[in-house]
Design a protein around this motif. Sequence first.
Motif, short mmCIF file in Angstrom:
data_model
loop_
_atom_site.label_atom_id
_atom_site.label_comp_id
_atom_site.label_asym_id
_atom_site.label_seq_id
_atom_site.Cartn_x
_atom_site.Cartn_y
_atom_site.Cartn_z
N TYR B 222 -15.40 120.23 -38.28
CA TYR B 222 -15.73 121.62 -38.56
C TYR B 222 -14.51 122.51 -38.41
N GLU B 223 -13.78 122.32 -37.32
CA GLU B 223 -12.65 123.23 -37.05
C GLU B 223 -11.39 122.83 -37.81
N ALA B 231 -14.22 121.49 -46.11
CA ALA B 231 -14.36 122.85 -45.60
C ALA B 231 -15.56 123.53 -46.23
N GLY B 235 -20.49 123.69 -43.30
CA GLY B 235 -20.45 125.12 -43.02
C GLY B 235 -19.93 125.90 -44.22
N THR B 236 -19.65 127.17 -43.97
CA THR B 236 -19.14 128.02 -45.04
C THR B 236 -17.68 128.32 -44.74
N ALA B 237 -16.85 128.48 -45.76
CA ALA B 237 -15.44 128.80 -45.53
C ALA B 237 -15.01 129.91 -46.48
N ARG B 282 -13.47 130.35 -41.15
CA ARG B 282 -14.92 130.33 -41.00
C ARG B 282 -15.43 131.76 -40.88
N LYS B 285 -15.10 133.44 -37.53
CA LYS B 285 -13.75 133.69 -37.03
C LYS B 285 -13.21 135.03 -37.53
#
Lengths: 296, 358, 267
Positions: B222-223, B231, B235-237, B282, B285
């Motif tokens: 994820y990170e 990416a 999740g969403t990026a 993300r 962030k």
Amino acid sequence: MTGRARTVTILLAFAWLAALVLAPFLVVAKISLAEVVIGRPPFTALLEWGEGAMPPALRVNWGNYALLFGDALYLEAYLGSLRLAAIATAVALAIAVPLAHAMTRAPARWRPALLVLAILPFWTSSLIRVYAWIGILGADGPLNRILQWLGIIDAPLAILNTDIGIVSGLVYSYLPFALLPVYASLVRIDPALGEAAADLGCRPLKSFFRITLPLALPGILAAGLLVFIPAVGEFVVPDLMGGSDTLMIGKTLWTEFFTNRDWPLASAATVLLVLLLVSPVVVLERRLFLRGEGRA
Amino acid sequence: MTFLSLRNVAKSFGGVTAVDGVSLDIERGEIFALLGPSGCGKTTLLRLVAGFEQPDAGAIRLDGQDIAPLPPYRRPVNMMFQSYALFPHMTVAGNIAFGLKQDRLPAGEIGARVAEVLKLVRLEGLEARKPHQLSGGQRQRVALARALAKRPKLVLLDEPLAALDRKLREETQFELLAIHRRLSLTFVIVTHDQEEAMTLAQRMAVMDRGRVAQVGAPRDVYEHPASRFVAGFIGTANLFEGTVAGQDNGLVRVQSPAAGCAVAVRHAGTLSAGTAACVAVRPEKLRLGDAGCDNGFAATVEEVAFRGEATLCRARLATGHALTLSLPNRARAGGDAPRAGAAVRIGFAADDAVLLTS
Amino acid sequence: MRRAGILPTLLLLAGFALLYLPIVALVVYSFNDGRLVSVWSGWSLRWYRALWDNRQMLDSAAVTLKAGFVSATLALVAGTLAAIVLARAGRFAGRSGFAGLVYLPLVMPEIVLGLSLLLLFVELDLDRGFATLVLGHAGFSAAFVAVVVHSRLVAVDRSIEEAAMDLGAPPLKTFLWITAPMIAPSMVAAWLLAFTLSLDDLVIASFVTGPGATTLPMRVYSQVRLGVTPEINAISTLFVAAVALVILTASLVNKGLIPGRSNGDSA
Ligand SMILES: Nc1ncnc2c1ncn2[C@@H]1O[C@H](COP(=O)(O)OP(=O)(O)OP(=O)(O)O)[C@@H](O)[C@H]1O
Ligand SMILES: [Mg+2]
């Protein structure tokens, strides 16, 4: 479907069935209680309309049934039909189940073609197929010639005009009837079930008997009935392939009707045959034919 | 210690390549997730391990042994099918006992084991039911019990929770974790739900069109996604496409037309100027206000969506590029979220973004 | 993908050989020059010529085709009505008796059907001939039509019909515009089945037909009783060729002839 359209549809369909399915059976039942006479029609009327006398007299003759039960010929014909049909059904299923199983195992792109191949004989005349089969089994037919050429037998086998001939003829005639329902019920089984069995350590043969066969059982039963019932009443096969001493009820009925012209006796024999055949069907009917219709 | 090892395994069906040179090492006792979009080859990979398909190329070793020649019924592996594949003519107990009977265990032992797994999946009292008399969630647990009953070295689970509603799925995920811990088995679990993979797995592989795109712990993947595909899938990026403009002190500057300026991102490797690259951040962030941030942009808020634990916010830069922000709802009064139409500053730290080159 | 093992392949070959070898032998021997069926004496069309000169056979063939056509059409209408009642009319008094009557001809030997139909016609004082032949054939093949159409009807999603009615179509329109197109392949298949059943039938026809309406199977049967002749091989070959042609074309045109999955039937 509701209202008038529904009522009209039901009535129309019922009228058709009453005229061409129900009425004939009632007439047979009626004539089975008549007496044979020489004339047109060759039987007595059930209701005697006397000279202006009312009400008409009812003349019921149970003699035909008494004759059927008393006559060893008829009993043997019934038993012989049941025996030969049962053997033929068992043989046909013993061929159809592995064959249909092999069809479901074939690569997916072959399956439609295999299915058409399996159905095709069903669409060709049964008389012609019996005739072709006679050609194969005859004393100088290909089967005997090949067996002689291979040195397995010295003299031609007499297959025609024996019970074996009849059973083989019945099996050959009705194999497609057995093949289709068995195939249809096998192909419906989720292949993942076989994989799950293998995954849990079950070998293929065992998984066939523990998983596939029980799930296909309704289809196999239906196939058995589809072979057994017409085989019991079969006329063409015993007539063309059986010996003169073969007794099957279909042939006996035919003779009684066309040769002896004893219509009341033939009718009584028919009524008994119907009762004999309908009873197992009534027992299995719910499971085999009416599945899924109740949720209308 | 490697328990299940796949080396360059490939499988195609006619013209379709379903699995394209996959190499994976799965440790004893871990829960390993296979994650990827529909049709990427997850089920095929499991079926290769279970033995229902033969690989066109490559080797599969289980516990050091090459299992390619073994038919499915000899592999010490049990699978929970995507469709459950419960035997419809057998009871719950019959289904669970089926595998044990194949091993010819004594009847008493079988009864004890069936009772044990039934208790494990909390289905006591239902042993005499047929599959069609069960609810979807109960069927799914029978399938799980059946796969666990033989205590296989390796359990393969193909989308085990897909048919369940969200709440039941979350509960069952924790049950699965508990069962795994108690039996100390090795699980390979297929899913296309990234949250499920992150909840359950110690490590996961993200697959893309028959290939492994990235392997790692959920947090690492994820990170530190290795590619734009990962990416975007996990999740969403927010992506800033551009070219490398310069590099100093561990910070890379990417000149991005989308951002309208250079974007700073921490990156360990060296890259020559002019390389095509992408900065991924993300949504959580990104911050409102750019005080103390390495990067900052002026933007207009377009949409605001309340999501319970966070508020999703869509903002557009002067360049026309849209960003997605996820703002935690710390106060019940909801003072943190901006209103649609507000002019804001958006910022993020160079440490919180990743540089992607593939 | 399972690999087709050697055993299933052998089984398939043996099974289909059993089904087809007799028919192949029959076809081959129809081109035999000799009079003896079992001795090969060179290729010839002589038995086809003999057939062509056999007026009686040709007349019977015409009767058979006509009877097949008319009875199949009648059976299609009646059988479809019965299927609709079974699939769509819901519960009504006597429903299980109705279903029993629909399926009864399927589970009765032909000799029972033939005899009972004949006695009905005698009782009604109908002269036996073409009309009784058609009625007799339609009566029993309607049951087969009902089974085929019914299995398709129950697979059709009822909410499609409900949608049509919801949009204002009365029942008859709904059937003609919505239901009929969806079950059309099965109706074609059912008609063909009824047609071949009629062409094929010997036993029922022997009972219910009269002078001037002798069918081809009846002629073939009386010839077979007299002994095996290559002329019968020839006529059988023509029969097989015609049926194979019809079936293959039809199954290429639509897959409705094949029961089971290809049809989309889940029944
Ligand atoms: N038996 C088969 N024959 C032909 N193609 C197949 C077969 N099995 C799978 N495929 C193809 O292989 C590819 C991978 O399929 P697979 O079932 O492994 O996907 P998946 O990742 O499990 O997808 P999903 O999440 O939808 O279950 C797909 O393109 C599929 O169409
Ligand atoms: Mg899958």
